[in-house]
Design an enzyme around this catalytic site. Structure first.
Site, PDB file in Angstrom:
ATOM      1  N   ARG A 154       0.833  -1.204   0.000  1.00  0.00           N
ATOM      2  CA  ARG A 154       0.000   0.000   0.000  1.00  0.00           C
ATOM      3  C   ARG A 154       0.877   1.268   0.000  1.00  0.00           C
ATOM      4  O   ARG A 154       0.530   2.295  -0.555  1.00  0.00           O
ATOM      5  CB  ARG A 154      -0.894  -0.027   1.247  1.00  0.00           C
ATOM      6  CG  ARG A 154      -1.334   1.325   1.831  1.00  0.00           C
ATOM      7  CD  ARG A 154      -2.202   2.066   0.862  1.00  0.00           C
ATOM      8  NE  ARG A 154      -2.506   3.430   1.219  1.00  0.00           N
ATOM      9  CZ  ARG A 154      -3.649   3.837   1.721  1.00  0.00           C
ATOM     10  NH1 ARG A 154      -4.570   2.969   2.027  1.00  0.00           N
ATOM     11  NH2 ARG A 154      -3.872   5.109   1.930  1.00  0.00           N
ATOM     12  N   TYR A 157       2.978   3.921  -3.204  1.00  0.00           N
ATOM     13  CA  TYR A 157       2.625   5.246  -3.749  1.00  0.00           C
ATOM     14  C   TYR A 157       3.246   6.351  -2.881  1.00  0.00           C
ATOM     15  O   TYR A 157       3.891   7.272  -3.389  1.00  0.00           O
ATOM     16  CB  TYR A 157       1.104   5.332  -3.763  1.00  0.00           C
ATOM     17  CG  TYR A 157       0.477   6.679  -4.001  1.00  0.00           C
ATOM     18  CD1 TYR A 157       0.421   7.241  -5.277  1.00  0.00           C
ATOM     19  CD2 TYR A 157      -0.137   7.378  -2.955  1.00  0.00           C
ATOM     20  CE1 TYR A 157      -0.217   8.461  -5.495  1.00  0.00           C
ATOM     21  CE2 TYR A 157      -0.776   8.589  -3.170  1.00  0.00           C
ATOM     22  CZ  TYR A 157      -0.813   9.131  -4.438  1.00  0.00           C
ATOM     23  OH  TYR A 157      -1.440  10.329  -4.647  1.00  0.00           O
ATOM     24  N   ALA A 158       3.056   6.243  -1.570  1.00  0.00           N
ATOM     25  CA  ALA A 158       3.547   7.269  -0.653  1.00  0.00           C
ATOM     26  C   ALA A 158       5.064   7.406  -0.757  1.00  0.00           C
ATOM     27  O   ALA A 158       5.607   8.521  -0.802  1.00  0.00           O
ATOM     28  CB  ALA A 158       3.144   6.901   0.776  1.00  0.00           C
ATOM     29  N   ARG A 202     -11.824   6.108  -5.322  1.00  0.00           N
ATOM     30  CA  ARG A 202     -11.634   6.684  -3.990  1.00  0.00           C
ATOM     31  C   ARG A 202     -12.990   6.876  -3.307  1.00  0.00           C
ATOM     32  O   ARG A 202     -14.039   6.804  -3.953  1.00  0.00           O
ATOM     33  CB  ARG A 202     -10.844   7.994  -4.104  1.00  0.00           C
ATOM     34  CG  ARG A 202      -9.373   7.701  -4.408  1.00  0.00           C
ATOM     35  CD  ARG A 202      -8.589   8.935  -4.778  1.00  0.00           C
ATOM     36  NE  ARG A 202      -8.914   9.415  -6.110  1.00  0.00           N
ATOM     37  CZ  ARG A 202      -8.285  10.415  -6.720  1.00  0.00           C
ATOM     38  NH1 ARG A 202      -7.289  11.033  -6.112  1.00  0.00           N
ATOM     39  NH2 ARG A 202      -8.631  10.796  -7.938  1.00  0.00           N
ATOM     40  N   LEU A 204     -15.207   8.983  -2.003  1.00  0.00           N
ATOM     41  CA  LEU A 204     -16.391   9.776  -2.394  1.00  0.00           C
ATOM     42  C   LEU A 204     -17.110   9.107  -3.564  1.00  0.00           C
ATOM     43  O   LEU A 204     -18.332   8.904  -3.541  1.00  0.00           O
ATOM     44  CB  LEU A 204     -15.983  11.200  -2.783  1.00  0.00           C
ATOM     45  CG  LEU A 204     -17.151  12.011  -3.341  1.00  0.00           C
ATOM     46  CD1 LEU A 204     -17.983  12.631  -2.233  1.00  0.00           C
ATOM     47  CD2 LEU A 204     -16.696  13.072  -4.322  1.00  0.00           C
ATOM     48  N   ALA A 205     -16.339   8.742  -4.597  1.00  0.00           N
ATOM     49  CA  ALA A 205     -16.956   8.123  -5.781  1.00  0.00           C
ATOM     50  C   ALA A 205     -17.487   6.741  -5.443  1.00  0.00           C
ATOM     51  O   ALA A 205     -18.515   6.315  -5.977  1.00  0.00           O
ATOM     52  CB  ALA A 205     -15.932   8.056  -6.912  1.00  0.00           C
ATOM     53  N   GLY A 223     -14.848   1.411   8.895  1.00  0.00           N
ATOM     54  CA  GLY A 223     -14.920   2.857   8.587  1.00  0.00           C
ATOM     55  C   GLY A 223     -14.355   3.710   9.707  1.00  0.00           C
ATOM     56  O   GLY A 223     -14.740   4.868   9.891  1.00  0.00           O
TER      57      GLY A 223
HETATM   58  P1  NAD Z   1      -6.913  11.558 -11.547  1.00  0.00           P
HETATM   59  O1  NAD Z   1      -6.651  10.098 -11.591  1.00  0.00           O
HETATM   60  O2  NAD Z   1      -8.311  12.021 -11.648  1.00  0.00           O
HETATM   61  O3  NAD Z   1      -6.052  12.295 -12.647  1.00  0.00           O
HETATM   62  C1  NAD Z   1      -4.781  11.866 -13.060  1.00  0.00           C
HETATM   63  C2  NAD Z   1      -4.746  11.972 -14.570  1.00  0.00           C
HETATM   64  O4  NAD Z   1      -3.432  11.605 -15.007  1.00  0.00           O
HETATM   65  C3  NAD Z   1      -5.726  11.004 -15.274  1.00  0.00           C
HETATM   66  O5  NAD Z   1      -6.592  11.712 -16.120  1.00  0.00           O
HETATM   67  C4  NAD Z   1      -4.824  10.041 -16.043  1.00  0.00           C
HETATM   68  O6  NAD Z   1      -5.353   9.651 -17.300  1.00  0.00           O
HETATM   69  C5  NAD Z   1      -3.555  10.887 -16.218  1.00  0.00           C
HETATM   70  N1  NAD Z   1      -2.358  10.042 -16.392  1.00  0.00           N
HETATM   71  C6  NAD Z   1      -1.930   9.056 -15.560  1.00  0.00           C
HETATM   72  N2  NAD Z   1      -0.809   8.499 -16.062  1.00  0.00           N
HETATM   73  C7  NAD Z   1      -0.531   9.156 -17.220  1.00  0.00           C
HETATM   74  C8  NAD Z   1       0.493   9.038 -18.197  1.00  0.00           C
HETATM   75  N3  NAD Z   1       1.469   8.118 -18.063  1.00  0.00           N
HETATM   76  N4  NAD Z   1       0.473   9.857 -19.256  1.00  0.00           N
HETATM   77  C9  NAD Z   1      -0.508  10.797 -19.403  1.00  0.00           C
HETATM   78  N5  NAD Z   1      -1.503  10.959 -18.505  1.00  0.00           N
HETATM   79  C10 NAD Z   1      -1.520  10.139 -17.434  1.00  0.00           C
HETATM   80  O7  NAD Z   1      -6.263  12.088 -10.188  1.00  0.00           O
HETATM   81  P2  NAD Z   1      -6.441  13.500  -9.437  1.00  0.00           P
HETATM   82  O8  NAD Z   1      -7.293  13.280  -8.256  1.00  0.00           O
HETATM   83  O9  NAD Z   1      -6.779  14.548 -10.397  1.00  0.00           O
HETATM   84  O10 NAD Z   1      -4.960  13.707  -8.877  1.00  0.00           O
HETATM   85  C11 NAD Z   1      -3.983  14.420  -9.584  1.00  0.00           C
HETATM   86  C12 NAD Z   1      -2.668  14.413  -8.818  1.00  0.00           C
HETATM   87  O11 NAD Z   1      -2.844  14.873  -7.482  1.00  0.00           O
HETATM   88  C13 NAD Z   1      -2.016  13.031  -8.732  1.00  0.00           C
HETATM   89  O12 NAD Z   1      -0.635  13.154  -8.931  1.00  0.00           O
HETATM   90  C14 NAD Z   1      -2.278  12.593  -7.325  1.00  0.00           C
HETATM   91  O13 NAD Z   1      -1.269  11.746  -6.833  1.00  0.00           O
HETATM   92  C15 NAD Z   1      -2.341  13.917  -6.560  1.00  0.00           C
HETATM   93  N6  NAD Z   1      -3.229  13.792  -5.404  1.00  0.00           N
HETATM   94  C16 NAD Z   1      -4.576  13.972  -5.516  1.00  0.00           C
HETATM   95  C17 NAD Z   1      -5.373  13.855  -4.394  1.00  0.00           C
HETATM   96  C18 NAD Z   1      -6.851  14.100  -4.429  1.00  0.00           C
HETATM   97  O14 NAD Z   1      -7.442  14.235  -3.383  1.00  0.00           O
HETATM   98  N7  NAD Z   1      -7.486  14.164  -5.584  1.00  0.00           N
HETATM   99  C19 NAD Z   1      -4.811  13.524  -3.155  1.00  0.00           C
HETATM  100  C20 NAD Z   1      -3.443  13.316  -3.087  1.00  0.00           C
HETATM  101  C21 NAD Z   1      -2.664  13.464  -4.216  1.00  0.00           C
HETATM  102  N1  UDP Z   2     -12.866   3.415   2.034  1.00  0.00           N
HETATM  103  C1  UDP Z   2     -14.005   2.705   2.419  1.00  0.00           C
HETATM  104  N2  UDP Z   2     -14.848   2.241   1.454  1.00  0.00           N
HETATM  105  C2  UDP Z   2     -14.649   2.459   0.125  1.00  0.00           C
HETATM  106  C3  UDP Z   2     -13.496   3.219  -0.268  1.00  0.00           C
HETATM  107  C4  UDP Z   2     -12.632   3.669   0.714  1.00  0.00           C
HETATM  108  O1  UDP Z   2     -14.234   2.477   3.607  1.00  0.00           O
HETATM  109  O2  UDP Z   2     -15.468   2.010  -0.684  1.00  0.00           O
HETATM  110  C5  UDP Z   2     -11.929   3.937   3.067  1.00  0.00           C
HETATM  111  C6  UDP Z   2     -10.460   3.585   2.870  1.00  0.00           C
HETATM  112  O3  UDP Z   2     -10.169   2.338   3.432  1.00  0.00           O
HETATM  113  C7  UDP Z   2      -9.779   4.733   3.606  1.00  0.00           C
HETATM  114  C8  UDP Z   2     -10.708   5.928   3.361  1.00  0.00           C
HETATM  115  O4  UDP Z   2     -11.965   5.362   2.995  1.00  0.00           O
HETATM  116  O5  UDP Z   2      -9.756   4.456   4.991  1.00  0.00           O
HETATM  117  C9  UDP Z   2     -10.238   6.885   2.263  1.00  0.00           C
HETATM  118  O6  UDP Z   2      -9.972   6.121   1.109  1.00  0.00           O
HETATM  119  P1  UDP Z   2      -9.621   6.754  -0.298  1.00  0.00           P
HETATM  120  O7  UDP Z   2      -9.460   5.626  -1.246  1.00  0.00           O
HETATM  121  O8  UDP Z   2     -10.588   7.797  -0.673  1.00  0.00           O
HETATM  122  O9  UDP Z   2      -8.232   7.514  -0.147  1.00  0.00           O
HETATM  123  P2  UDP Z   2      -7.006   7.546   0.897  1.00  0.00           P
HETATM  124  O10 UDP Z   2      -7.283   8.698   1.794  1.00  0.00           O
HETATM  125  O11 UDP Z   2      -6.946   6.252   1.638  1.00  0.00           O
HETATM  126  O12 UDP Z   2      -5.840   7.783   0.028  1.00  0.00           O
END
Ligand code: NAD
Ligand code: UDP
Length: 354
Positions: A154, A157-158, A202, A204-205, A223
């Site tokens: 897990r 990514y981090a 994630r 919300l979706a 949860g």
């Molecule tokens: P997202 O998945 O909606 O958007 C990422 C986009 O990058 C996608 O449209 C995907 O097609 C494109 N992509 C991925 N690999 C690619 C590649 N090799 N070439 C071209 N395009 C590529 O994600 P997001 O929520 O918009 O997040 C954007 C950034 O913010 C990410 O780097 C993510 O790690 C960081 N981030 C977002 C959140 C959040 O809450 N949304 C939280 C933490 C970090």
């Molecule tokens: N989670 C959940 N049900 C789901 C999706 C996620 O209970 O259908 C939990 C997940 O285990 C985490 C939190 O919701 O504790 C947030 O998950 P998310 O995938 O949105 O992002 P994260 O903050 O973990 O990067």
């Protein structure tokens, strides 16, 4: 150096422009500036209404192509969002996740250092790692990072994001700003499995998708984990403050979050269902009860969780005068409404085709 929002000769490279954050940022740049946009992504369906806009050049190509990196780094401002960033993939596609969140951004950072572009890099709040339920406010330049064992994939990514941060900061000729987003939410987030994507999106979706499909929401490990959710609108406002004040934001790392919007995932499921019932007038008794699942069963081997993640926003407040303003319930209402409006016709269409 300042970048005038009214200067039409400026082009910003928006990498990952078709994603959740990218689609909102693309619209905000169109509305709030006169800039042109070089938009790169593998998928532009979330911004399809802008495909004919003469201020945008779209490039539908993989970032792993060296020629794409070269083109991106020819622009003065590069906003790098593209990455694999859904937790369900961290322990199942670990190698790809590390390549996407370290190797590719590192190559782009190197290209920006060579060309002199300002790189605005999206890292993650997940760099703070395996925080416990007692975790204190997380501070950009003070907090330590704790990750699980190598088998707890897990954390791939981090760790990849953290290494890319360090690599970026090591490039002496690079102008950079690093963002650590704390669970942004809003319309257009991710996908709904079986409708316009497959797998686990994630939270919300995942929850909104379950409600529009009339399925049970799944609560991972009861949860009990807590998150601080941030409205996409507050996030965009913050990114604009950074763009407006490069002299204060270059060579800095910023949390983007809202400590007032902390909630457990269980409470979030109740709140989202309540909002859904208010919008649809559905009888609360008709909802399927949330199901508790273990993290390992839901996400697979190697899943671990961070139990609490609250941002300190002192640094952004002090340096840039930033304070988030959007309360959780307001953003959830906007999001639930968007999921209903967007996916109901798709579900109805699927049903008539059966
Ligand atoms: P997202 O998945 O909606 O958007 C990422 C986009 O990058 C996608 O449209 C995907 O097609 C494109 N992509 C991925 N690999 C690619 C590649 N090799 N070439 C071209 N395009 C590529 O994600 P997001 O929520 O918009 O997040 C954007 C950034 O913010 C990410 O780097 C993510 O790690 C960081 N981030 C977002 C959140 C959040 O809450 N949304 C939280 C933490 C970090
Ligand atoms: N989670 C959940 N049900 C789901 C999706 C996620 O209970 O259908 C939990 C997940 O285990 C985490 C939190 O919701 O504790 C947030 O998950 P998310 O995938 O949105 O992002 P994260 O903050 O973990 O990067």
């Amino acid at each position: 150096m300042k970048y005038d929002f009214n200067d039409p000769s400026i082009t910003v490279a928006l990498v990952g422009a078709g994603g959740f954050i990218g689609s909102h940022l693309l619209e905000a740049i169109l509305e709030r500036t006169q800039w042109r946009i070089f938009a790169v992504d593998l998928d532009f369906h979330k911004v399809q209404q802008h495909l004919q806009n003469h201020r945008i050049e779209f490039l539908c190509e993989d970032l792993e192509e060296p020629s794409v990196l070269k083109k991106i780094s020819s622009y003065p401002i590069v906003i790098q969002l593209a990455a694999i960033c859904t937790p369900s993939r961290y322990n199942t596609e670990t190698q790809k996740v590390i390549e996407s969140n370290f190797l590719t951004p590192a190559a782009l950072a190197k290209a920006c250092a060579d060309s002199g572009s300002w790189l605005l890099y999206f890292s993650t709040s997940e760099v703070y790692g395996k925080t416990s339920s007692e975790a204190l406010l997380l501070e950009e330049d003070q907090s330590d990072f704790v990750y699980g064992s190598i088998h707890a994939s897990r954390w791939s990514y981090a760790i990849a994001k953290q290494l890319s941060e360090r690599y970026i900061a090591s490039l002496v000729h690079l102008s950079w700003t690093i963002f650590r987003p704390f669970n942004f939410i809003g319309p257009r987030m991710d996908f709904v499995s079986g409708l316009d994507g497959e797998g686990i999106p994630r939270v919300l979706a995942s929850f909104c998708g379950a409600l529009v499909k009339n399925e049970a929401m799944k609560l991972v490990d009861g949860g009990k984990a807590q998150r601080s959710f941030t409205s996409i609108h507050d996030a965009i406002r913050f990114i604009f403050l950074v763009l407006e004040k490069p002299h204060l934001s270059k060579q800095e790392v910023f949390n983007i979050g809202n400590p007032d919007n902390e909630i457990s995932i269980r409470e979030l499921s109740f709140l989202i269902q309540k909002i859904h019932a208010e919008i649809t007038h559905k009888n609360p008794k008709e909802y399927k009860s949330p199901i508790e699942v273990s993290g390992t069963n839901y996400y697979g081997k190697g899943y671990e969780d961070s139990l609490r993640r609250v941002p300190s926003i002192q640094k952004s407040q002090k340096l840039l005068g930033y304070l988030p303003t959007e309360p959780l319930e307001k953003t959830l209402k906007e999001s639930v409404l968007w999921f209903i409006d967007h996916y109901t016709p798709i579900i109805e269409n699927q049903e008539t085709q059966r």
